[in-house]
Design a protein around this motif. Structure first.
Motif, PDB file in Angstrom:
ATOM      1  N   UNK A   1       0.696  -1.287   0.050  1.00  0.00           N
ATOM      2  CA  UNK A   1       0.008  -0.086   0.001  1.00  0.00           C
ATOM      3  C   UNK A   1       1.030   1.119  -0.061  1.00  0.00           C
ATOM      4  N   UNK A   2       1.711   1.457   0.828  1.00  0.00           N
ATOM      5  CA  UNK A   2       2.901   2.342   0.866  1.00  0.00           C
ATOM      6  C   UNK A   2       3.460   2.539  -0.646  1.00  0.00           C
ATOM      7  N   UNK A   3       4.078   1.668  -1.012  1.00  0.00           N
ATOM      8  CA  UNK A   3       4.572   1.785  -2.457  1.00  0.00           C
ATOM      9  C   UNK A   3       3.529   2.144  -3.293  1.00  0.00           C
ATOM     10  N   UNK A   4       2.327   1.866  -3.374  1.00  0.00           N
ATOM     11  CA  UNK A   4       1.318   2.114  -4.435  1.00  0.00           C
ATOM     12  C   UNK A   4       1.019   3.608  -4.091  1.00  0.00           C
ATOM     13  N   UNK A   5       0.966   4.104  -2.869  1.00  0.00           N
ATOM     14  CA  UNK A   5       0.756   5.503  -2.456  1.00  0.00           C
ATOM     15  C   UNK A   5       1.703   6.573  -2.683  1.00  0.00           C
ATOM     16  N   UNK A   6       3.111   5.939  -2.935  1.00  0.00           N
ATOM     17  CA  UNK A   6       3.996   6.684  -3.545  1.00  0.00           C
ATOM     18  C   UNK A   6       3.963   6.972  -5.090  1.00  0.00           C
ATOM     19  N   UNK A   7       3.373   6.007  -5.732  1.00  0.00           N
ATOM     20  CA  UNK A   7       2.994   6.332  -7.110  1.00  0.00           C
ATOM     21  C   UNK A   7       2.088   7.172  -7.127  1.00  0.00           C
ATOM     22  N   UNK A   8       0.973   7.201  -6.345  1.00  0.00           N
ATOM     23  CA  UNK A   8      -0.152   8.068  -6.413  1.00  0.00           C
ATOM     24  C   UNK A   8       0.071   9.491  -6.158  1.00  0.00           C
ATOM     25  N   UNK A   9       1.128   9.775  -5.244  1.00  0.00           N
ATOM     26  CA  UNK A   9       1.490  11.055  -5.048  1.00  0.00           C
ATOM     27  C   UNK A   9       2.044  11.915  -6.095  1.00  0.00           C
ATOM     28  N   UNK A  10       2.691  10.907  -7.069  1.00  0.00           N
ATOM     29  CA  UNK A  10       3.411  11.379  -8.209  1.00  0.00           C
ATOM     30  C   UNK A  10       2.431  11.517  -9.366  1.00  0.00           C
ATOM     31  N   UNK A  11       1.411  10.532  -9.444  1.00  0.00           N
ATOM     32  CA  UNK A  11       0.513  10.453 -10.441  1.00  0.00           C
ATOM     33  C   UNK A  11      -0.539  11.907 -10.395  1.00  0.00           C
ATOM     34  N   UNK A  12      -1.039  12.111  -8.903  1.00  0.00           N
ATOM     35  CA  UNK A  12      -1.800  13.231  -8.760  1.00  0.00           C
ATOM     36  C   UNK A  12      -1.250  14.513  -9.074  1.00  0.00           C
ATOM     37  N   UNK A  13       0.093  14.728  -9.244  1.00  0.00           N
ATOM     38  CA  UNK A  13       0.950  15.696  -9.775  1.00  0.00           C
ATOM     39  C   UNK A  13       1.444  15.919 -11.179  1.00  0.00           C
ATOM     40  N   UNK A  14       0.725  14.664 -11.752  1.00  0.00           N
ATOM     41  CA  UNK A  14       0.990  14.568 -13.518  1.00  0.00           C
ATOM     42  C   UNK A  14       2.591  14.140 -13.520  1.00  0.00           C
ATOM     43  N   UNK A  15       3.265  13.752 -12.702  1.00  0.00           N
ATOM     44  CA  UNK A  15       4.856  13.406 -12.857  1.00  0.00           C
ATOM     45  C   UNK A  15       4.592  11.900 -13.150  1.00  0.00           C
ATOM     46  N   UNK A  16       4.414  11.707 -14.462  1.00  0.00           N
ATOM     47  CA  UNK A  16       4.019  10.143 -14.831  1.00  0.00           C
ATOM     48  C   UNK A  16       5.314   9.492 -14.873  1.00  0.00           C
ATOM     49  N   UNK A  17       6.210   9.970 -15.250  1.00  0.00           N
ATOM     50  CA  UNK A  17       7.488   8.750 -15.339  1.00  0.00           C
ATOM     51  C   UNK A  17       7.964   8.642 -13.958  1.00  0.00           C
ATOM     52  N   UNK A  18       7.919   9.476 -12.764  1.00  0.00           N
ATOM     53  CA  UNK A  18       7.995   8.658 -11.588  1.00  0.00           C
ATOM     54  C   UNK A  18       6.722   8.046 -10.962  1.00  0.00           C
ATOM     55  N   UNK A  19       5.802   8.013 -11.285  1.00  0.00           N
ATOM     56  CA  UNK A  19       4.687   7.487 -10.872  1.00  0.00           C
ATOM     57  C   UNK A  19       4.527   6.140 -11.607  1.00  0.00           C
ATOM     58  N   UNK A  20       5.092   5.918 -12.968  1.00  0.00           N
ATOM     59  CA  UNK A  20       5.233   4.716 -13.710  1.00  0.00           C
ATOM     60  C   UNK A  20       5.977   3.987 -12.822  1.00  0.00           C
ATOM     61  N   UNK A  21       7.413   4.413 -12.508  1.00  0.00           N
ATOM     62  CA  UNK A  21       8.383   3.630 -11.832  1.00  0.00           C
ATOM     63  C   UNK A  21       7.685   3.084 -10.436  1.00  0.00           C
ATOM     64  N   UNK A  22       7.134   3.923  -9.806  1.00  0.00           N
ATOM     65  CA  UNK A  22       6.885   3.399  -8.586  1.00  0.00           C
ATOM     66  C   UNK A  22       5.535   2.445  -8.591  1.00  0.00           C
ATOM     67  N   UNK A  23       4.814   2.462  -9.586  1.00  0.00           N
ATOM     68  CA  UNK A  23       3.697   1.511  -9.763  1.00  0.00           C
ATOM     69  C   UNK A  23       4.151   0.253 -10.129  1.00  0.00           C
ATOM     70  N   UNK A  24       5.380   0.183 -11.174  1.00  0.00           N
ATOM     71  CA  UNK A  24       5.830  -0.985 -11.454  1.00  0.00           C
ATOM     72  C   UNK A  24       6.491  -1.691 -10.297  1.00  0.00           C
ATOM     73  N   UNK A  25       7.170  -0.835  -9.508  1.00  0.00           N
ATOM     74  CA  UNK A  25       7.761  -1.411  -8.296  1.00  0.00           C
ATOM     75  C   UNK A  25       6.623  -2.314  -7.559  1.00  0.00           C
ATOM     76  N   UNK A  26       5.424  -1.706  -7.525  1.00  0.00           N
ATOM     77  CA  UNK A  26       4.485  -2.498  -6.873  1.00  0.00           C
ATOM     78  C   UNK A  26       4.328  -4.043  -7.566  1.00  0.00           C
ATOM     79  N   UNK A  27       4.169  -3.990  -8.888  1.00  0.00           N
ATOM     80  CA  UNK A  27       3.827  -5.221  -9.551  1.00  0.00           C
ATOM     81  C   UNK A  27       5.167  -6.148  -9.388  1.00  0.00           C
TER      82      UNK A  27
END
Length: 267
Positions: A182-208
């Protein structure tokens, strides 16, 4: 004698004149007949020409109308495509905000339970000194739930940079916790909400990669699909949406994926 001769000649000439007049009359009649036929033929030709000219005018008029209709259809199709693109962007924005809101509502019960636990703990530790900075404490001296709740609270308040640091710290201290994914997912969400898609994608892929069996996998796949849509990578977006539906068909994320697929243009 002369008179008799003249009478004789007169009787001979008169029939000849009559014959000549008859012959001449027949010739004239034949010429009149031919002229009449020629005139009739010319009139018929002129009528055919008039009909052909009228038909050509009708054809030209139809061509003009067809060209106008084609131009009107093109304009309407362009307007329809613009409206569809605008609607797709609006729906995508609404979906993103709806997903964030849904996530926050889902976490509200968890936060409330955590607050109750903290209240009970505070009642027991009323005489204890103030809690030091959490970043300086080793994992054995700090409750995992409290650190997670602090990070989640900052995320919900929009303090994304602080939340990222706290979620990262949580994963570092408690990598085997049930809330690590969950923590790793929300790291991605923090970036996603700010439209920082590259950082968000890296964080989401780490969840998977790190938590393939975690409960955040459906939401993670959906968010990756939304990033692909934002980047105009339609084929990859469709692949991730179909994966959500195929692997997690009974989830809310699958319903959102179906809705987003319906709005995507055909390949």
């Amino acid at each position: 004698m002369k008179e008799r001769t003249l009478k004789h000649l007169g009787r001979g000439v008169l029939p000849a004149v009559v014959v000549l007049l008859v012959i001449s009359a027949c010739g004239v009649q034949s010429d009149l007949t031919n002229l009449k036929n020629d005139t009739t033929h010319l009139r018929a030709q002129m009528q055919v020409m008039r009909e052909e000219i009228a038909l050509q005018e009708d054809i030209d008029s139809l061509k003009v109308h067809i060209e106008r209709l084609e131009a009107l259809v093109r304009d309407q199709m362009d307007e329809l495509l613009r409206m569809r693109a605008d609607m797709g962007q609006r729906v995508s924005g609404v979906e993103n905000r709806l997903l964030v809101l849904t996530t926050r509502i889902t976490e509200s019960d968890r936060q409330f339970s955590a607050l109750v636990r903290r209240l009970e703990s505070l009642q027991v530790q009323l005489s204890a000194p103030a809690r030091p900075d959490t970043s300086a404490l080793p994992s054995g001296l700090f409750d995992p739930g409290e650190l997670y709740d602090l990070a989640l609270g900052d995320y919900q308040r929009g303090s994304y940079d602080v939340a990222v640091r706290q979620f990262t710290q949580y994963i570092e201290y408690f990598p085997d916790s049930d809330l690590a994914d969950d923590a790793q997912f929300y790291i991605g969400d923090c970036y996603y909400t700010q439209s920082l898609y590259t950082q968000a994608l890296d964080a989401y892929e780490m969840v998977l990669d790190a938590y393939p069996d975690g409960n955040k996998v459906p939401a993670t796949l959906l968010k990756i699909a939304f990033i692909k849509v934002a980047r105009k990578e339609q084929s990859e977006a469709r692949s991730f949406l179909e994966r959500v539906i195929g692997e997690f068909p009974d989830t809310e994320e699958a319903q959102l994926a179906r809705m987003r697929l319906d709005l995507m243009p055909e390949d």
